[in-house]
Design a protein around this motif. Structure first.
Motif, PDB file in Angstrom:
ATOM      1  N   ASN A 132       0.713  -1.483   0.013  1.00 62.64           N
ATOM      2  CA  ASN A 132      -0.095  -0.101   0.002  1.00 62.64           C
ATOM      3  C   ASN A 132       0.895   1.152   0.051  1.00 62.64           C
ATOM      4  OD1 ASN A 132      -2.753   0.948  -0.275  1.00 62.64           O
ATOM      5  ND2 ASN A 132      -2.495   1.737   1.898  1.00 62.64           N
ATOM      6  N   ASP A 133       2.143   1.197  -0.160  1.00 60.65           N
ATOM      7  CA  ASP A 133       3.267   2.318  -0.348  1.00 60.65           C
ATOM      8  C   ASP A 133       2.935   2.974  -1.836  1.00 60.65           C
ATOM      9  OD1 ASP A 133       4.926   4.090   0.189  1.00 60.65           O
ATOM     10  OD2 ASP A 133       6.716   2.800   0.018  1.00 60.65           O
ATOM     11  N   TYR A 134       3.548   4.117  -2.034  1.00 60.79           N
ATOM     12  CA  TYR A 134       3.371   4.424  -3.147  1.00 60.79           C
ATOM     13  C   TYR A 134       4.299   3.630  -4.411  1.00 60.79           C
ATOM     14  CZ  TYR A 134       1.054   8.906  -1.449  1.00 60.79           C
ATOM     15  OH  TYR A 134       0.259   9.533  -0.813  1.00 60.79           O
ATOM     16  N   THR A 135       3.765   3.406  -5.575  1.00 62.08           N
ATOM     17  CA  THR A 135       4.571   2.818  -6.467  1.00 62.08           C
ATOM     18  C   THR A 135       5.558   3.719  -6.870  1.00 62.08           C
ATOM     19  OG1 THR A 135       3.356   3.314  -8.413  1.00 62.08           O
ATOM     20  CG2 THR A 135       2.350   1.480  -7.240  1.00 62.08           C
ATOM     21  N   GLU A 136       6.794   2.796  -7.495  1.00 63.47           N
ATOM     22  CA  GLU A 136       7.801   3.522  -8.040  1.00 63.47           C
ATOM     23  C   GLU A 136       7.617   4.377  -9.245  1.00 63.47           C
ATOM     24  OE1 GLU A 136      11.019   4.039  -7.063  1.00 63.47           O
ATOM     25  OE2 GLU A 136      10.338   2.999  -5.181  1.00 63.47           O
ATOM     26  N   GLN A 137       6.485   3.922  -9.898  1.00 64.03           N
ATOM     27  CA  GLN A 137       5.874   4.680 -11.248  1.00 64.03           C
ATOM     28  C   GLN A 137       5.237   6.143 -10.758  1.00 64.03           C
ATOM     29  OE1 GLN A 137       2.535   2.860 -12.682  1.00 64.03           O
ATOM     30  NE2 GLN A 137       2.737   3.655 -14.854  1.00 64.03           N
ATOM     31  N   TYR A 138       4.737   5.967  -9.618  1.00 64.19           N
ATOM     32  CA  TYR A 138       4.005   7.328  -9.072  1.00 64.19           C
ATOM     33  C   TYR A 138       5.129   8.214  -8.425  1.00 64.19           C
ATOM     34  CZ  TYR A 138       1.005  10.496  -6.547  1.00 64.19           C
ATOM     35  OH  TYR A 138       0.578  11.555  -6.147  1.00 64.19           O
ATOM     36  N   LYS A 139       5.954   7.624  -7.866  1.00 69.68           N
ATOM     37  CA  LYS A 139       7.219   8.265  -7.260  1.00 69.68           C
ATOM     38  C   LYS A 139       7.905   8.884  -8.572  1.00 69.68           C
ATOM     39  CE  LYS A 139       7.719   5.472  -3.085  1.00 69.68           C
ATOM     40  NZ  LYS A 139       8.700   4.375  -2.275  1.00 69.68           N
ATOM     41  N   SER A 140       8.355   8.131  -9.294  1.00 71.33           N
ATOM     42  CA  SER A 140       8.920   8.468 -10.394  1.00 71.33           C
ATOM     43  C   SER A 140       8.561   9.735 -11.060  1.00 71.33           C
ATOM     44  CB  SER A 140       9.301   7.468 -11.393  1.00 71.33           C
ATOM     45  OG  SER A 140      10.284   7.838 -12.571  1.00 71.33           O
ATOM     46  N   LEU A 141       7.124   9.730 -11.549  1.00 70.10           N
ATOM     47  CA  LEU A 141       6.464  10.865 -12.037  1.00 70.10           C
ATOM     48  C   LEU A 141       6.559  11.998 -11.167  1.00 70.10           C
ATOM     49  CD1 LEU A 141       4.800  11.629 -14.519  1.00 70.10           C
ATOM     50  CD2 LEU A 141       2.778  10.923 -13.141  1.00 70.10           C
ATOM     51  N   THR A 142       6.215  11.877  -9.832  1.00 69.50           N
ATOM     52  CA  THR A 142       6.250  13.287  -9.122  1.00 69.50           C
ATOM     53  C   THR A 142       7.500  13.442  -8.253  1.00 69.50           C
ATOM     54  OG1 THR A 142       5.296  11.664  -7.220  1.00 69.50           O
ATOM     55  CG2 THR A 142       3.748  12.719  -8.865  1.00 69.50           C
ATOM     56  N   ARG A 143       8.606  12.828  -8.452  1.00 73.76           N
ATOM     57  CA  ARG A 143       9.689  13.021  -7.511  1.00 73.76           C
ATOM     58  C   ARG A 143      10.396  14.568  -7.588  1.00 73.76           C
ATOM     59  NH1 ARG A 143      12.219   8.407  -8.635  1.00 73.76           N
ATOM     60  NH2 ARG A 143      11.637   7.358  -6.659  1.00 73.76           N
ATOM     61  N   ASP A 144      10.104  14.927  -8.795  1.00 71.56           N
ATOM     62  CA  ASP A 144      10.690  16.553  -8.797  1.00 71.56           C
ATOM     63  C   ASP A 144       9.739  17.364  -8.070  1.00 71.56           C
ATOM     64  OD1 ASP A 144      12.657  15.604 -10.420  1.00 71.56           O
ATOM     65  OD2 ASP A 144      11.717  16.417 -12.396  1.00 71.56           O
ATOM     66  N   PHE A 145       8.776  17.026  -7.519  1.00 70.19           N
ATOM     67  CA  PHE A 145       7.833  18.066  -6.693  1.00 70.19           C
ATOM     68  C   PHE A 145       7.681  17.711  -5.378  1.00 70.19           C
ATOM     69  CE2 PHE A 145       6.910  17.966 -11.267  1.00 70.19           C
ATOM     70  CZ  PHE A 145       7.307  19.076 -11.619  1.00 70.19           C
ATOM     71  N   TYR A 146       7.279  16.413  -5.053  1.00 70.72           N
ATOM     72  CA  TYR A 146       6.893  16.146  -3.786  1.00 70.72           C
ATOM     73  C   TYR A 146       7.997  15.933  -2.549  1.00 70.72           C
ATOM     74  CZ  TYR A 146       2.118  14.733  -4.452  1.00 70.72           C
ATOM     75  OH  TYR A 146       0.771  14.806  -4.634  1.00 70.72           O
TER      76      TYR A 146
END
Length: 237
Positions: free
Chosen positions: A220-234
């Motif tokens: 239930n953690d954030y996927t690497e796919q989601y992290k990769s997309l949003t990493r420059d911001f969050y």
């Protein structure tokens, strides 16, 4: 109660005045949209100014117009722009999309628009306008995006997944064709909750279709796919 501000890696979004607060939808479409070094960008229904700020971070040469018909949203986005390091490239406009005019077309248009069509309205008129399509139908959004988009520009938007068929049908009626389509799933075992679409003005018979899964099925953690997309911001990534 929502925080009065939301901190990202390179900017802070204050949200005490805007009806719609910082949310996953805005971050998703702001990170997902693509363009080739756009010079002029339009954010339709800018709210807090989140997407416009993300665009300013991603493309250092872009000049961004952000429009909203709500006075509080306009005030909020304008203040957030002025507090950022990109204030000279960001301009807020208090205007309805139907009345917005530009001497030049846009290389990129992005929108996280209202999407409730037939549902109970909020007693707060600003929240109701931000969430419902009464003042801006999806057909009008597509029509005016096509009007303002350059011949080689891209229009990216995010909507609930159940509007997909209607959206793709209405877009072709105004000369916009889907070139990239991403279904957004909260988890792999669930149905899509959102759809992100990139439209252009020339025909595409086979758009690129993929999926974005936000949370891992097991942890239930954030996927690497989601992290990769949003990493420059969050900050958390």
């Amino acid at each position: 109660m929502s925080n009065n501000w939301f901190e990202f890696k390179q900017f802070i979004v204050y949200q005490d005045r805007a009806a719609m607060k910082v949310g996953t939808d805005g971050v998703l479409i702001g990170a997902w949209a693509q363009a080739d070094a756009p010079q002029r960008v339009l954010d339709i229904g800018c709210g807090t100014g989140l997407i416009a700020l993300m665009v300013a971070q991603r493309w250092p040469e872009a000049r961004i117009d952000a429009i909203d018909s709500d006075q509080n949203a306009y005030n909020q986005s304008r203040a957030n722009f002025e507090n950022s390091c990109w204030s000279q490239r960001l301009t807020a406009h208090l205007v309805k999309l139907q009345e917005f005019e530009s001497e030049q077309s846009y290389d990129l248009i992005i929108s996280n628009p209202p999407y409730f069509v037939n549902s109970l309205k909020n007693s707060d008129s600003s929240k109701s306008a931000a969430r419902h399509t009464d003042s801006l139908s999806h057909a009008e959004l597509l029509e005016h995006a096509a009007r303002l988009l350059s011949d080689i520009g891209r229009f990216a938007l995010i909507l609930p997944a159940d509007l997909k068929t209607e959206l793709l049908r209405e877009s072709q009626q105004v000369g916009l064709w889907a070139h990239r389509v991403t279904d957004v799933l909260d988890r792999e075992d669930r149905n899509p909750i959102r759809i992100m679409v990139e439209f252009r003005k020339y025909i595409c018979s086979q758009p690129v279709v993929d999926r974005l899964i936000i949370r891992d099925l097991t942890s239930n953690d954030y996927t690497e796919q989601y992290k990769s997309l949003t990493r420059d911001f969050y900050l958390k990534f």
